[in-house]
Design a protein around this motif. Structure first.
Motif, mmCIF file in Angstrom:
data_model
loop_
_atom_site.group_PDB
_atom_site.id
_atom_site.type_symbol
_atom_site.label_atom_id
_atom_site.label_comp_id
_atom_site.label_asym_id
_atom_site.label_seq_id
_atom_site.Cartn_x
_atom_site.Cartn_y
_atom_site.Cartn_z
ATOM 1 N N PRO A 27 39.734 62.948 86.074
ATOM 2 C CA PRO A 27 39.332 64.304 86.474
ATOM 3 C C PRO A 27 40.543 65.153 86.862
ATOM 4 C CG PRO A 27 38.004 62.628 87.569
ATOM 5 C CD PRO A 27 39.138 61.910 86.909
ATOM 6 N N ARG A 28 40.321 66.437 86.931
ATOM 7 C CA ARG A 28 41.406 67.365 87.225
ATOM 8 C C ARG A 28 41.949 67.170 88.636
ATOM 9 N NH1 ARG A 28 43.163 72.039 84.928
ATOM 10 N NH2 ARG A 28 44.140 73.585 86.277
ATOM 11 N N GLU A 29 41.067 66.915 89.604
ATOM 12 C CA GLU A 29 41.539 66.751 90.976
ATOM 13 C C GLU A 29 42.396 65.506 91.136
ATOM 14 O OE1 GLU A 29 37.145 65.451 90.808
ATOM 15 O OE2 GLU A 29 38.425 67.082 90.066
ATOM 16 N N VAL A 30 42.130 64.484 90.340
ATOM 17 C CA VAL A 30 42.950 63.271 90.401
ATOM 18 C C VAL A 30 44.343 63.543 89.847
ATOM 19 C CG1 VAL A 30 43.130 60.866 89.677
ATOM 20 C CG2 VAL A 30 40.915 61.808 90.282
ATOM 21 N N TRP A 31 44.428 64.329 88.762
ATOM 22 C CA TRP A 31 45.738 64.665 88.212
ATOM 23 C C TRP A 31 46.543 65.517 89.183
ATOM 24 C CZ3 TRP A 31 48.251 62.187 84.833
ATOM 25 C CH2 TRP A 31 47.628 61.562 83.752
ATOM 26 N N THR A 37 52.042 63.378 94.595
ATOM 27 C CA THR A 37 52.552 62.172 95.245
ATOM 28 C C THR A 37 54.048 61.973 95.046
ATOM 29 O OG1 THR A 37 51.877 60.915 93.280
ATOM 30 C CG2 THR A 37 50.352 60.944 95.154
ATOM 31 N N GLY A 38 54.663 62.740 94.135
ATOM 32 C CA GLY A 38 56.099 62.633 93.922
ATOM 33 C C GLY A 38 56.512 61.323 93.288
ATOM 34 N N LEU A 39 55.875 60.933 92.203
ATOM 35 C CA LEU A 39 56.195 59.679 91.528
ATOM 36 C C LEU A 39 57.548 59.762 90.828
ATOM 37 C CD1 LEU A 39 52.696 58.917 89.963
ATOM 38 C CD2 LEU A 39 53.662 58.002 92.071
ATOM 39 N N SER A 40 58.139 58.606 90.599
ATOM 40 C CA SER A 40 59.450 58.557 89.945
ATOM 41 C C SER A 40 59.373 59.000 88.489
ATOM 42 C CB SER A 40 60.033 57.138 90.029
ATOM 43 O OG SER A 40 59.139 56.195 89.426
ATOM 44 N N GLN A 121 40.998 56.239 89.893
ATOM 45 C CA GLN A 121 39.950 56.980 90.601
ATOM 46 C C GLN A 121 39.495 56.239 91.855
ATOM 47 O OE1 GLN A 121 36.771 58.393 88.015
ATOM 48 N NE2 GLN A 121 38.145 58.347 86.254
ATOM 49 N N GLU A 122 39.458 54.914 91.774
ATOM 50 C CA GLU A 122 39.063 54.130 92.943
ATOM 51 C C GLU A 122 40.116 54.232 94.049
ATOM 52 O OE1 GLU A 122 37.683 49.526 94.011
ATOM 53 O OE2 GLU A 122 38.335 50.082 91.990
ATOM 54 N N VAL A 123 41.386 54.162 93.671
ATOM 55 C CA VAL A 123 42.460 54.303 94.659
ATOM 56 C C VAL A 123 42.455 55.707 95.254
ATOM 57 C CG1 VAL A 123 44.975 54.289 94.940
ATOM 58 C CG2 VAL A 123 43.865 52.510 93.594
ATOM 59 N N TYR A 124 42.190 56.704 94.431
ATOM 60 C CA TYR A 124 42.107 58.082 94.926
ATOM 61 C C TYR A 124 40.996 58.235 95.967
ATOM 62 C CZ TYR A 124 40.810 63.034 94.877
ATOM 63 O OH TYR A 124 40.481 64.309 95.242
ATOM 64 N N SER A 131 35.035 61.667 97.282
ATOM 65 C CA SER A 131 34.245 61.076 96.198
ATOM 66 C C SER A 131 34.430 61.881 94.926
ATOM 67 C CB SER A 131 32.762 61.034 96.577
ATOM 68 O OG SER A 131 32.283 62.348 96.833
ATOM 69 N N ILE A 132 34.296 61.191 93.795
ATOM 70 C CA ILE A 132 34.427 61.814 92.484
ATOM 71 C C ILE A 132 33.092 61.719 91.777
ATOM 72 C CG2 ILE A 132 35.728 61.825 90.326
ATOM 73 C CD1 ILE A 132 37.960 60.389 91.745
#
Length: 273
Positions: A27-31, A37-40, A121-124, A131-132
């Motif tokens: 989903p868009r909110e997950v992206w 999160t500032g991933l490498s 999505q579960e980690v989010y 909830s998604i």
């Protein structure tokens, strides 16, 4: 034109622009959450980039920095690197009283369709307490069923291709037991047979077999050699003695015509040059 304008404005403002990949399954909110999160490195392929667990450990380190030291994780893509990373992640999650579905983790390790998307999505939901709506139900299906349904009937997988697509090499390496792999193969074959029977019910004309038009000549001659007038039965023991020598008596359906072929006369090769 709109994409060019957005990119030009972004470059003018000096901001980094990272468009989300197409057909990611998230989903868009997950992206948006992943971008914050500032991933490498940005996950372009969710199924591939989350399989070794490094990106997940990096996300969890933003919330629990003491439990997830990034120097302990390997960026490699081998099966041993994946198992080592996921072993450390599960131990750290137990200390935080957190847990993930085992089948989802195994599907993510072996790059099963839809497993990595469901894991993210579960980690989010765990880390943000949100909830998604697009999260699938309790039935987990990490197969290529949805992709096969999109394809036309002619392009769908055969039985051997279904085994190759749904049973990865890493699964066989991680569990080399022959009986276990045989059970997995039988499950894939049974599921393929069910889908094929349903496909036959929807498209009956495509699976209609046409009779072959090349029967055996000997079988046809024996079946046509029965004659009521001379009382010849080809099933009796003395078939060779009772069969008519000519086709006049039985009026055999087979007719023969003699063909004469003229052979070319070879010139004598004894002539001296």
């Amino acid at each position: 034109m709109d994409f060019v304008v957005v990119t030009f404005r972004t470059l003018q403002s000096g901001m980094s622009y990272a468009p989300s990949p197409k057909k990611t399954g998230l989903p868009r909110e997950v992206w948006k959450w992943l971008q914050g999160t500032g991933l490498s490195f940005y996950p372009k392929n969710v199924r591939r980039d989350f399989s070794n667990g490094y990106l997940l450990a990096e996300i969890l380190s933003r919330y629990y920095p003491q439990s997830f030291p990034m120097h302990s994780y390997d960026r490699g893509t081998s099966l041993s690197a994946k198992q080592s990373n996921w072993g450390l992640i599960l131990k750290a999650l137990q200390k935080q009283n957190l847990s993930l579905v085992k089948s989802v983790i195994e599907g993510t390790i072996h790059c099963k369709p839809g497993a990595a998307e469901l894991l993210v999505q579960e980690v989010y939901s765990i880390l943000t307490n949100k909830s998604i709506k697009s999260v699938p139900g309790p039935e987990l299906d990490f197969t290529d069923r949805e992709y096969q349904e999109i394809l036309p009937p002619v392009a769908r997988s055969t039985a051997s291709r279904a085994i190759k697509s749904n049973l990865t090499a890493t699964e066989i390496i991680a569990e080399p037991d022959i009986s276990t792999n045989q059970r997995r193969t039988n499950v894939i074959l049974q599921r393929h047979a069910v889908h094929k029977s349903a496909e036959k019910a929807v498209y009956p004309g495509r699976f209609r077999m046409k009779p072959r038009r090349s029967p055996l000549v000997g079988k046809a001659l024996v079946s046509s050699s029965y004659c009521d007038e001379c009382d010849i039965n080809p099933s009796s023991e003395d078939v060779a003695a009772k069969l008519c020598s000519t086709s006049v008596c039985c009026k055999a359906a087979a007719s023969y015509k003699e063909l004469k072929v003229l052979q070319p006369v070879r010139r004598s090769q004894d002539k001296e040059l």
